[in-house]
Write an enzyme that holds these catalytic residues in place. Structure first.
Site, mmCIF file in Angstrom:
data_model
loop_
_atom_site.group_PDB
_atom_site.id
_atom_site.type_symbol
_atom_site.label_atom_id
_atom_site.label_comp_id
_atom_site.label_asym_id
_atom_site.label_seq_id
_atom_site.Cartn_x
_atom_site.Cartn_y
_atom_site.Cartn_z
ATOM 1 N N ASP A 89 0.840 -1.204 0.000
ATOM 2 C CA ASP A 89 0.000 0.000 0.000
ATOM 3 C C ASP A 89 0.878 1.260 0.000
ATOM 4 O OD1 ASP A 89 -2.499 1.302 0.135
ATOM 5 O OD2 ASP A 89 -2.367 1.491 2.320
ATOM 6 N N GLU A 141 -2.660 6.054 -8.026
ATOM 7 C CA GLU A 141 -3.617 7.048 -7.530
ATOM 8 C C GLU A 141 -3.519 8.333 -8.327
ATOM 9 O OE1 GLU A 141 -4.003 7.327 -3.281
ATOM 10 O OE2 GLU A 141 -4.381 9.493 -3.325
ATOM 11 N N GLY A 217 -11.190 4.445 4.203
ATOM 12 C CA GLY A 217 -12.455 3.788 4.546
ATOM 13 C C GLY A 217 -12.948 4.102 5.953
ATOM 14 N N SER A 218 -12.026 4.347 6.897
ATOM 15 C CA SER A 218 -12.419 4.513 8.310
ATOM 16 C C SER A 218 -13.489 5.586 8.467
ATOM 17 C CB SER A 218 -11.203 4.904 9.161
ATOM 18 O OG SER A 218 -10.357 3.798 9.322
ATOM 19 N N THR A 240 -7.113 3.277 10.054
ATOM 20 C CA THR A 240 -7.150 4.007 11.333
ATOM 21 C C THR A 240 -8.050 3.348 12.380
ATOM 22 O OG1 THR A 240 -6.796 6.042 10.092
ATOM 23 C CG2 THR A 240 -7.584 6.286 12.355
#
Ligand code: 13P
Length: 293
Positions: A89, A141, A217-218, A240
């Site tokens: 990642d 990205e 996503g958190s 996170t």
């Protein structure tokens, strides 16, 4: 030894099935164990994602060895193991991508999103060439996420929403297998209500034929995540909240038993992480997508 799953197959199967694959950030034995347990308990494919940020904790070869060992152990115990991918990642350096490719990762993310567009294209294309030559797939990205609260990976971050036309050009020029987009999610916890630009996401999806990835996503509510999945998102990253749950549980344990052994602190954190992961798997519409196993 159970085989790891191919990145694009996992994501395209998810797109067809109307769910997103969860990619959980890992950095030690406990977080990898929790991710695999969550996958098995929910009968769901998952991606185990080691961030470049966590190389001081664990290098790719170690992550691969742990994943292999734990998967073999689960299989020996007679548990049905869903497809598992091993992903690098947010790598900023091609050398780190090479290291992950050599270690047997199934995919790598090269993050040139902070660079000027042409440099991002050049960097990404070079990594795609090397990775594809080894049968490894690539996420890149375009655009940038803002940093929310408690983000460990990104203390600062200027939000730059992904331009749909540029996204089309970027995918065509680089040959990436998945594209991470910036549409309003943040790394870390939201400072207010999440505001996701669903129209922008739909416009990107209409122009780009590779699966889309949502970082940050958190804290993103289930309803919004389902809307994102309906607009081409096939992988969502979560970091996170998993760490916050583990640290909270360890703090509780230390308050109750100040002389607890270090070995015990890791153990109590695993079920907490697993619960958060299972919650996200449900939010992504992915729980039980493999009922036959
Ligand atoms: P969160 O920390 O917001 O869940 O984001 C994780 C992420 O995007 C990792 O790449």
């Amino acid at each position: 030894m159970p085989e790891l799953a191919r990145f694009s197959s996992m994501l395209r199967t998810a797109q067809r099935g109307g769910y997103a694959v969860a990619a959980f950030n890992v950095y030690n034995l406990e977080s990898i164990a929790a991710a695999l347990r969550a996958a098995i308990a929910t009968r769901t494919p998952v991606i185990v994602a080691l961030g470049e940020r966590y190389f001081p904790n664990m290098r790719p070869a170690t992550a691969r060895a742990i994943v292999d060992t734990l998967l073999a152990q689960h299989a020996r115990e007679g548990q049905a193991v869903p497809p598992v991918g091993l992903h690098l990642d947010h790598a900023t350096s091609p050398e780190h991508c090479s290291e992950a490719i050599r270690a047997g990762f199934t995919s790598v993310m090269i993050d040139g999103s902070h660079l000027p567009y042409r440099e991002n294209v050049r960097l990404t294309r070079a990594v795609v060439e090397e990775a594809h030559a080894h049968g490894v797939e690539v996420e890149a990205e375009l655009g940038g996420l803002a940093a929310g609260e408690a983000s460990h990976e990104f203390a600062t971050g200027e939000e730059a929403l992904t331009d749909p036309d540029q996204a089309r050009e970027f995918v065509a020029e680089t040959g990436v297998d998945a594209l991470a987009v910036s549409v309003g999610t943040v790394h870390g916890l939201y400072r207010g209500e999440p505001r996701i630009d669903l129209d922008r996401l739909a416009a990107i999806h209409a122009r780009v034929d590779v699966p889309l990835v949502l970082h940050g996503g958190s804290g993103t509510p289930a309803g919004l995540l389902r809307e994102c999945v309906a607009r081409g998102v096939a992988k969502v990253n979560v970091n996170t909240e998993i760490s916050l749950a583990a640290v909270h549980r360890i703090r509780e344990e230390l308050e109750a038993r100040p002389r607890a052994h270090f070995a015990e602190l890791g153990l109590v954190a695993v079920p907490e992480m697993e619960e958060v992961m299972k919650d996200y798997i449900r939010r992504f519409g992915a729980a039980g997508v493999l009922p036959g196993i």
